[in-house]
Motif scaffolding. Sequence first.
Motif, PDB file in Angstrom:
ATOM      1  N   PRO A 227       0.836  -1.210   0.000  1.00 15.18           N
ATOM      2  CA  PRO A 227       0.000   0.000   0.000  1.00 15.18           C
ATOM      3  C   PRO A 227       0.866   1.253   0.000  1.00 15.18           C
ATOM      4  O   PRO A 227       1.940   1.276   0.610  1.00 15.18           O
ATOM      5  CB  PRO A 227      -0.807  -0.122   1.299  1.00 15.18           C
ATOM      6  CG  PRO A 227      -0.025  -1.055   2.157  1.00 15.18           C
ATOM      7  CD  PRO A 227       0.670  -2.001   1.223  1.00 15.18           C
ATOM      8  N   THR A 228       0.411   2.300  -0.704  1.00 16.25           N
ATOM      9  CA  THR A 228       1.238   3.503  -0.880  1.00 16.25           C
ATOM     10  C   THR A 228       0.469   4.789  -0.601  1.00 16.25           C
ATOM     11  O   THR A 228      -0.768   4.822  -0.664  1.00 16.25           O
ATOM     12  CB  THR A 228       1.777   3.575  -2.320  1.00 16.25           C
ATOM     13  OG1 THR A 228       0.667   3.610  -3.232  1.00 16.25           O
ATOM     14  CG2 THR A 228       2.643   2.378  -2.647  1.00 16.25           C
ATOM     15  N   GLU A 229       1.218   5.828  -0.310  1.00 14.76           N
ATOM     16  CA  GLU A 229       0.681   7.184  -0.168  1.00 14.76           C
ATOM     17  C   GLU A 229       1.551   8.113  -1.001  1.00 14.76           C
ATOM     18  O   GLU A 229       2.780   8.074  -0.899  1.00 14.76           O
ATOM     19  CB  GLU A 229       0.699   7.627   1.297  1.00 14.76           C
ATOM     20  CG  GLU A 229      -0.170   6.776   2.207  1.00 14.76           C
ATOM     21  CD  GLU A 229      -0.115   7.244   3.655  1.00 14.76           C
ATOM     22  OE1 GLU A 229       0.719   8.144   3.975  1.00 14.76           O
ATOM     23  OE2 GLU A 229      -0.890   6.726   4.474  1.00 14.76           O
ATOM     24  N   GLN A 230       0.918   8.927  -1.832  1.00 17.62           N
ATOM     25  CA  GLN A 230       1.652   9.859  -2.691  1.00 17.62           C
ATOM     26  C   GLN A 230       1.432  11.302  -2.214  1.00 17.62           C
ATOM     27  O   GLN A 230       0.355  11.653  -1.715  1.00 17.62           O
ATOM     28  CB  GLN A 230       1.199   9.716  -4.146  1.00 17.62           C
ATOM     29  CG  GLN A 230       1.738   8.478  -4.834  1.00 17.62           C
ATOM     30  CD  GLN A 230       1.040   7.186  -4.420  1.00 17.62           C
ATOM     31  OE1 GLN A 230      -0.108   7.208  -4.001  1.00 17.62           O
ATOM     32  NE2 GLN A 230       1.734   6.073  -4.528  1.00 17.62           N
ATOM     33  N   ALA A 231       2.474  12.140  -2.411  1.00 20.50           N
ATOM     34  CA  ALA A 231       2.421  13.502  -1.901  1.00 20.50           C
ATOM     35  C   ALA A 231       3.316  14.432  -2.707  1.00 20.50           C
ATOM     36  O   ALA A 231       4.114  13.989  -3.534  1.00 20.50           O
ATOM     37  CB  ALA A 231       2.848  13.526  -0.425  1.00 20.50           C
ATOM     38  N   VAL A 232       3.169  15.725  -2.452  1.00 17.38           N
ATOM     39  CA  VAL A 232       4.054  16.730  -3.042  1.00 17.38           C
ATOM     40  C   VAL A 232       5.379  16.692  -2.286  1.00 17.38           C
ATOM     41  O   VAL A 232       5.400  16.655  -1.057  1.00 17.38           O
ATOM     42  CB  VAL A 232       3.438  18.146  -2.931  1.00 17.38           C
ATOM     43  CG1 VAL A 232       4.359  19.176  -3.601  1.00 17.38           C
ATOM     44  CG2 VAL A 232       2.047  18.186  -3.540  1.00 17.38           C
ATOM     45  N   VAL A 233       6.490  16.691  -3.010  1.00 20.27           N
ATOM     46  CA  VAL A 233       7.821  16.634  -2.397  1.00 20.27           C
ATOM     47  C   VAL A 233       8.493  17.992  -2.502  1.00 20.27           C
ATOM     48  O   VAL A 233       8.368  18.677  -3.527  1.00 20.27           O
ATOM     49  CB  VAL A 233       8.722  15.591  -3.090  1.00 20.27           C
ATOM     50  CG1 VAL A 233       9.956  15.316  -2.240  1.00 20.27           C
ATOM     51  CG2 VAL A 233       7.960  14.316  -3.357  1.00 20.27           C
ATOM     52  N   MET A 234       9.215  18.393  -1.460  1.00 14.80           N
ATOM     53  CA  MET A 234       9.916  19.685  -1.470  1.00 14.80           C
ATOM     54  C   MET A 234      11.164  19.595  -0.600  1.00 14.80           C
ATOM     55  O   MET A 234      11.437  18.571   0.030  1.00 14.80           O
ATOM     56  CB  MET A 234       8.981  20.796  -0.994  1.00 14.80           C
ATOM     57  CG  MET A 234       8.519  20.673   0.444  1.00 14.80           C
ATOM     58  SD  MET A 234       6.878  21.396   0.732  1.00 14.80           S
ATOM     59  CE  MET A 234       5.808  20.036   0.223  1.00 14.80           C
ATOM     60  N   ASP A 235      11.923  20.679  -0.548  1.00  9.74           N
ATOM     61  CA  ASP A 235      13.150  20.732   0.249  1.00  9.74           C
ATOM     62  C   ASP A 235      12.850  20.484   1.725  1.00  9.74           C
ATOM     63  O   ASP A 235      11.816  20.893   2.241  1.00  9.74           O
ATOM     64  CB  ASP A 235      13.810  22.110   0.072  1.00  9.74           C
ATOM     65  CG  ASP A 235      15.181  22.167   0.718  1.00  9.74           C
ATOM     66  OD1 ASP A 235      15.248  22.525   1.915  1.00  9.74           O
ATOM     67  OD2 ASP A 235      16.178  21.868   0.050  1.00  9.74           O
ATOM     68  N   LYS A 236      13.761  19.814   2.402  1.00  7.69           N
ATOM     69  CA  LYS A 236      13.590  19.463   3.811  1.00  7.69           C
ATOM     70  C   LYS A 236      13.346  20.691   4.685  1.00  7.69           C
ATOM     71  O   LYS A 236      12.606  20.625   5.677  1.00  7.69           O
ATOM     72  CB  LYS A 236      14.850  18.731   4.294  1.00  7.69           C
ATOM     73  CG  LYS A 236      14.790  18.247   5.730  1.00  7.69           C
ATOM     74  CD  LYS A 236      13.907  17.055   5.874  1.00  7.69           C
ATOM     75  CE  LYS A 236      14.005  16.453   7.280  1.00  7.69           C
ATOM     76  NZ  LYS A 236      13.058  15.338   7.492  1.00  7.69           N
ATOM     77  N   GLU A 237      13.952  21.825   4.325  1.00  2.98           N
ATOM     78  CA  GLU A 237      13.829  23.038   5.141  1.00  2.98           C
ATOM     79  C   GLU A 237      12.645  23.919   4.738  1.00  2.98           C
ATOM     80  O   GLU A 237      12.415  24.956   5.362  1.00  2.98           O
ATOM     81  CB  GLU A 237      15.121  23.871   5.017  1.00  2.98           C
ATOM     82  CG  GLU A 237      16.389  23.133   5.408  1.00  2.98           C
ATOM     83  CD  GLU A 237      16.424  22.765   6.882  1.00  2.98           C
ATOM     84  OE1 GLU A 237      15.713  23.423   7.674  1.00  2.98           O
ATOM     85  OE2 GLU A 237      17.141  21.810   7.231  1.00  2.98           O
ATOM     86  N   ALA A 238      11.893  23.507   3.728  1.00  4.68           N
ATOM     87  CA  ALA A 238      10.806  24.367   3.213  1.00  4.68           C
ATOM     88  C   ALA A 238       9.533  24.196   4.034  1.00  4.68           C
ATOM     89  O   ALA A 238       8.460  23.866   3.519  1.00  4.68           O
ATOM     90  CB  ALA A 238      10.547  24.059   1.745  1.00  4.68           C
ATOM     91  N   THR A 239       9.639  24.450   5.334  1.00  4.90           N
ATOM     92  CA  THR A 239       8.510  24.198   6.231  1.00  4.90           C
ATOM     93  C   THR A 239       7.350  25.172   6.018  1.00  4.90           C
ATOM     94  O   THR A 239       6.207  24.818   6.236  1.00  4.90           O
ATOM     95  CB  THR A 239       8.971  24.254   7.696  1.00  4.90           C
ATOM     96  OG1 THR A 239       9.621  25.514   7.940  1.00  4.90           O
ATOM     97  CG2 THR A 239       9.948  23.130   7.998  1.00  4.90           C
ATOM     98  N   VAL A 240       7.664  26.406   5.629  1.00  2.40           N
ATOM     99  CA  VAL A 240       6.594  27.377   5.370  1.00  2.40           C
ATOM    100  C   VAL A 240       5.793  26.939   4.139  1.00  2.40           C
ATOM    101  O   VAL A 240       4.557  26.916   4.155  1.00  2.40           O
ATOM    102  CB  VAL A 240       7.162  28.798   5.168  1.00  2.40           C
ATOM    103  CG1 VAL A 240       6.046  29.777   4.806  1.00  2.40           C
ATOM    104  CG2 VAL A 240       7.887  29.264   6.429  1.00  2.40           C
TER     105      VAL A 240
END
Length: 286
Positions: A227-240
């Motif tokens: 089973p999988t979950e897909q999401a938007v990926v971004m830089d580790k520090e891009a918390t905002v």
Amino acid sequence: MKRFYLFIAILVMMVLSACGTGNEKEEASATKEDAVWSGIEKRGKIIAGTSGTLVGASTYEEGTDKLTGYDVELMREIGKRLGLDVKFEIMGIDSMLPAIQSGRIDVAVNDIEITDKRKKQFAFSNPYKYSYTTMVVRKEDNSGINSLEDLEGKRAGGGATTIFSQIAEHFGAEVVTYGNAPNEAYLRDVHNGNTDVIVNDYYLSKFGVAAFPEFDITLHPDLKFHPTEQAVVMDKEATVLQTKINDALQEMREDGTLSELAIKFYQEDASKKPEGEIEEIEGLDL
């Protein structure tokens, strides 16, 4: 007495200096976290990496240069809700995560699975798609595959760094890589025997098979696993940025937009967890 006052003055300076160092560290951390979002706000657009080769998720309308699909339209809707344009950079899946690290793109949207290993290097949005893994095989004999263990010795078409290729290799298959090739190249090779199987997402596989009825291929009738979950990926520090994307996704889930988009492109509500028993695979380092 003069020595006493000098000692007090030095002590005060040390305290103020320590406070200043702490504040500077906090400000530096906040600046790093805000940097990606500040850059996006300044240019007025999010730069998103995607492949343009995944039927249902990221593809071109037939006979046109219009990019569309669940992931593409979802990202456009996020941009709209954040008051930003979205510019898509077309690239292979193997190039997307390095492109985030280099700053070439802000996010990647290409049916990318959340894994523990990836979470150590990147930030993910909340999931926008739930699915599981299956196989595309030849109709006549399911490519001789009746279980995951039957992958041993088979040739599996896939991307070099995908989870699906890791699963195939885990069970002893030889992975044949293609770069940023269209679905047709993968599927045709199973049809003509150059490869035996494609291990991939259920929804993407379903639409890939349906798009080429002339090929002697089918979804495996029995195997449902990982089973999988897909999401938007971004830089580790891009918390905002992560927070703002999550807020937009939550709005879309609550007002039904997420379900509408999923049903439009997959004919099923892929924004919700699938029903039924799905086999977990032990021993994968994902």
